[in-house]
Write a protein that holds these residues in place. Sequence first.
Motif, PDB file in Angstrom:
ATOM      1  N   TRP A  37      -5.355   0.615   9.513  1.00 35.82           N
ATOM      2  CA  TRP A  37      -3.941   0.852   9.206  1.00 35.82           C
ATOM      3  C   TRP A  37      -3.685   0.866   7.705  1.00 35.82           C
ATOM      4  O   TRP A  37      -4.293   0.088   6.956  1.00 35.82           O
ATOM      5  N   ILE A  42       2.742  -5.303   9.506  1.00 38.64           N
ATOM      6  CA  ILE A  42       1.926  -5.507  10.698  1.00 38.64           C
ATOM      7  C   ILE A  42       2.527  -6.649  11.515  1.00 38.64           C
ATOM      8  O   ILE A  42       2.772  -7.731  10.986  1.00 38.64           O
ATOM      9  N   VAL A  99       3.361  -0.488  10.735  1.00 36.14           N
ATOM     10  CA  VAL A  99       2.237   0.432  10.893  1.00 36.14           C
ATOM     11  C   VAL A  99       1.436   0.125  12.153  1.00 36.14           C
ATOM     12  O   VAL A  99       0.639   0.954  12.606  1.00 36.14           O
ATOM     13  N   GLY A 100       1.646  -1.078  12.714  1.00 32.13           N
ATOM     14  CA  GLY A 100       0.927  -1.405  13.930  1.00 32.13           C
ATOM     15  C   GLY A 100       1.227  -2.804  14.424  1.00 32.13           C
ATOM     16  O   GLY A 100       1.745  -3.643  13.680  1.00 32.13           O
ATOM     17  N   THR A 117       4.690  -1.013  22.153  1.00 33.39           N
ATOM     18  CA  THR A 117       4.362   0.090  21.251  1.00 33.39           C
ATOM     19  C   THR A 117       4.675   1.443  21.879  1.00 33.39           C
ATOM     20  O   THR A 117       4.994   2.398  21.164  1.00 33.39           O
ATOM     21  N   GLY A 123       1.248   2.132  16.334  1.00 31.14           N
ATOM     22  CA  GLY A 123      -0.117   1.859  16.761  1.00 31.14           C
ATOM     23  C   GLY A 123      -0.279   0.454  17.314  1.00 31.14           C
ATOM     24  O   GLY A 123       0.469  -0.464  16.989  1.00 31.14           O
ATOM     25  N   HIS A 144       0.206   8.099  20.249  1.00 36.19           N
ATOM     26  CA  HIS A 144      -0.933   7.186  20.378  1.00 36.19           C
ATOM     27  C   HIS A 144      -1.430   7.201  21.829  1.00 36.19           C
ATOM     28  O   HIS A 144      -1.007   6.399  22.649  1.00 36.19           O
ATOM     29  N   ASP A 148      -5.382   1.955  18.847  1.00 37.19           N
ATOM     30  CA  ASP A 148      -6.056   2.320  17.601  1.00 37.19           C
ATOM     31  C   ASP A 148      -7.378   1.581  17.448  1.00 37.19           C
ATOM     32  O   ASP A 148      -8.298   2.079  16.799  1.00 37.19           O
TER      33      ASP A 148
END
Length: 405
Positions: A37, A42, A99-100, A117, A123, A144, A148
């Motif tokens: 990522w 996060i 970002v995830g 998600t 992600g 997605h 990931d």
Amino acid sequence: MQISDFLQKYLSPKALPYVAFETGIRLHFDAYLQQIWPEGRIVVVSELDYREYAEQKLLPALSAHGFEPVYCLCVRSGGVTPRSQIEEALGDGALEHVVGIISLGSCDLFSVVRGVTSTVNVGAAALLCQFPDAHVLDVCGEDHPCADAVFCDLDEIMRGCHGDCREAIQHLEVDNYAFRADLAVLSSLNRRIPEGVMEALREAQPPRETGAVAEEYLAELCDAYMWRAVAARLFGQPTSFDTVLRYAASGQDFEAYPASWHARLMAQVFDSVLEVEGIEISPEACAGRQPPKDILRRTLQQILLQDGQSFDYLAVADENYEDRNTLRLLLNALVLNWDGFCSHLRSVADMMHVLGGGSEFSEAEDCELDASLKSLWLHASRFAPKCSFLKVLNALGMIEPALYI
């Protein structure tokens, strides 16, 4: 072939999961997240077993790398679901620049994270403390098609199985051969088997070495479980065995039965099926025994109440419902290919006998199957997916006589 290359070929060009199985993975796990990522926010979702690591090591390390971590500790509590705890942590604009979301813990927690998600389209990744289940590569959002990254903490997995992987190996083998029984039905119905499924299932065979658990052996077993997840992702619907396991997990009165018990039950059912000649089966009579949808629904409600299940299963039954004419045509297609179906099923039945022989039953081969296990399979068959062996054999009226006569 690498799992990411395989999924990119057969599933989607966007499906590029990073997969790793290691001991000591916590020592550099933050570096892995840097690889998958870009800098940003996060969300770290942790179960209690990873609390100390998350709070004392991972969060400070992510901050040092330029990430902005958002932390959510999921604690089992009455009336409070993991999803609600995650959604609460994502309140007040926390989703901006995310970002995830990383899940630390069980496959069940990662399932919840994937659900979140999928809603917010970011992600997802997991650090698992157990062998990957068949759903770790399920869709995570519009952009997605799968996770990931999936990392397996071999230290925690080894601790969880107390240095003995025999049950995990047997579970995977039973699962794989039950999957093959579903594929035998599809083949006999002249239905398309998604491309890549058979190849992935061949890769999902566990390593044969026995004895003490070593890092390399454990990693190979995790890899086999991941390939089973690849097969499930490409297949696109639950299998018969998966349906039974999920029904048992969500009910109130079912135990966690050993894989060998399930194998012995399937061997008994398959043996009974193999004794039947296709000319003895009347698709018209089998389809005629199916009650109308409204009457069937009331029957299913009683079963769900008896098992302490949610009425959400009624939606599953509706989705898999087939009217009498559709069912008659399906069963007729199977009967026309009955010999071919039996030839495929015979090898599966033989393996189920082998796998079922490693249980407590081996001391008394004629020992009666557990009554609650029979009940589990009969009730789960009511909610089995279309064209699965569980649904088709139930429609033929073959499961209950095989278990009780």
